[in-house]
Scaffold this motif. Sequence first.
Motif, PDB file in Angstrom:
ATOM      1  N   ARG A  10       0.876  -1.243   0.006  1.00 23.69           N
ATOM      2  CA  ARG A  10      -0.049  -0.059  -0.024  1.00 23.69           C
ATOM      3  C   ARG A  10       0.900   1.284   0.133  1.00 23.69           C
ATOM      4  NH1 ARG A  10      -1.811   3.812   3.195  1.00 23.69           N
ATOM      5  NH2 ARG A  10      -0.900   3.029   5.115  1.00 23.69           N
ATOM      6  N   ALA A  13       2.566   1.895  -3.345  1.00 27.89           N
ATOM      7  CA  ALA A  13       1.514   2.208  -4.517  1.00 27.89           C
ATOM      8  C   ALA A  13       1.196   3.886  -4.269  1.00 27.89           C
ATOM      9  CB  ALA A  13       0.354   1.372  -4.224  1.00 27.89           C
ATOM     10  N   GLU A  14       1.160   4.200  -2.819  1.00 33.32           N
ATOM     11  CA  GLU A  14       0.756   5.552  -2.568  1.00 33.32           C
ATOM     12  C   GLU A  14       2.320   6.499  -3.101  1.00 33.32           C
ATOM     13  OE1 GLU A  14       0.196   6.343   1.455  1.00 33.32           O
ATOM     14  OE2 GLU A  14      -1.405   5.298   1.351  1.00 33.32           O
ATOM     15  N   ARG A  16       4.191   5.686  -5.552  1.00 32.35           N
ATOM     16  CA  ARG A  16       4.351   5.639  -7.020  1.00 32.35           C
ATOM     17  C   ARG A  16       3.233   6.766  -7.550  1.00 32.35           C
ATOM     18  NH1 ARG A  16       5.188   0.032  -6.582  1.00 32.35           N
ATOM     19  NH2 ARG A  16       2.965  -0.318  -6.489  1.00 32.35           N
ATOM     20  N   GLU A  17       2.100   6.856  -6.950  1.00 36.70           N
ATOM     21  CA  GLU A  17       1.064   7.828  -7.238  1.00 36.70           C
ATOM     22  C   GLU A  17       1.473   9.033  -6.917  1.00 36.70           C
ATOM     23  OE1 GLU A  17      -3.171   9.088  -5.524  1.00 36.70           O
ATOM     24  OE2 GLU A  17      -2.773   6.969  -5.581  1.00 36.70           O
ATOM     25  N   ARG A  18       2.395   9.392  -5.726  1.00 38.11           N
ATOM     26  CA  ARG A  18       2.774  10.824  -5.477  1.00 38.11           C
ATOM     27  C   ARG A  18       3.802  11.023  -6.504  1.00 38.11           C
ATOM     28  NH1 ARG A  18       3.100  10.567   1.113  1.00 38.11           N
ATOM     29  NH2 ARG A  18       0.739  10.510   1.449  1.00 38.11           N
ATOM     30  N   GLU A  20       4.102  10.141  -9.681  1.00 38.47           N
ATOM     31  CA  GLU A  20       3.280  10.358 -10.891  1.00 38.47           C
ATOM     32  C   GLU A  20       2.702  11.782 -10.665  1.00 38.47           C
ATOM     33  OE1 GLU A  20       2.494  10.503 -14.595  1.00 38.47           O
ATOM     34  OE2 GLU A  20       3.830   9.032 -13.463  1.00 38.47           O
ATOM     35  N   GLN A  21       2.196  12.140  -9.771  1.00 41.62           N
ATOM     36  CA  GLN A  21       1.631  13.384  -9.616  1.00 41.62           C
ATOM     37  C   GLN A  21       2.632  14.583  -9.680  1.00 41.62           C
ATOM     38  OE1 GLN A  21      -0.507  13.434  -5.753  1.00 41.62           O
ATOM     39  NE2 GLN A  21      -2.190  12.265  -6.462  1.00 41.62           N
ATOM     40  N   GLU A  24       3.657  15.088 -13.328  1.00 39.70           N
ATOM     41  CA  GLU A  24       2.710  15.761 -14.030  1.00 39.70           C
ATOM     42  C   GLU A  24       2.870  17.318 -13.689  1.00 39.70           C
ATOM     43  OE1 GLU A  24      -0.992  13.991 -12.971  1.00 39.70           O
ATOM     44  OE2 GLU A  24      -0.474  12.393 -14.226  1.00 39.70           O
TER      45      GLU A  24
END
Length: 99
Positions: A10, A13-14, A16-18, A20-21, A24
């Motif tokens: 978990r 995954a968090e 990786r999401e951060r 990616e943000q 961007e």
Amino acid sequence: MGSLAEELQRLEAEARERVEQLREKIAELTGQLSVTEERVMRRLDITGSRWSVPGAEAVLTLWAVISNGDLPEYWAFHIERERERLYPHTDQHNYELTA
């Protein structure tokens, strides 16, 4: 043991999401910077114009202040500094005429 492995997944995954943000956001800011650089260069490269460094810095400062929405505060500050420059002594009314 299973809950520790699940928690690690978990968190990964968090992360990786951060990431990616952030990627961007960096791409967005880089694009905005390029647009701003282009506007500045077009303004400064007008045929026949001559810019001093202080003049160019003044224009860039105003663009930044306006785009940040800080123009009213900046203008009040500018007016106060100009008043201080033009009328440096606030106690002039205390002077006596000698003539």
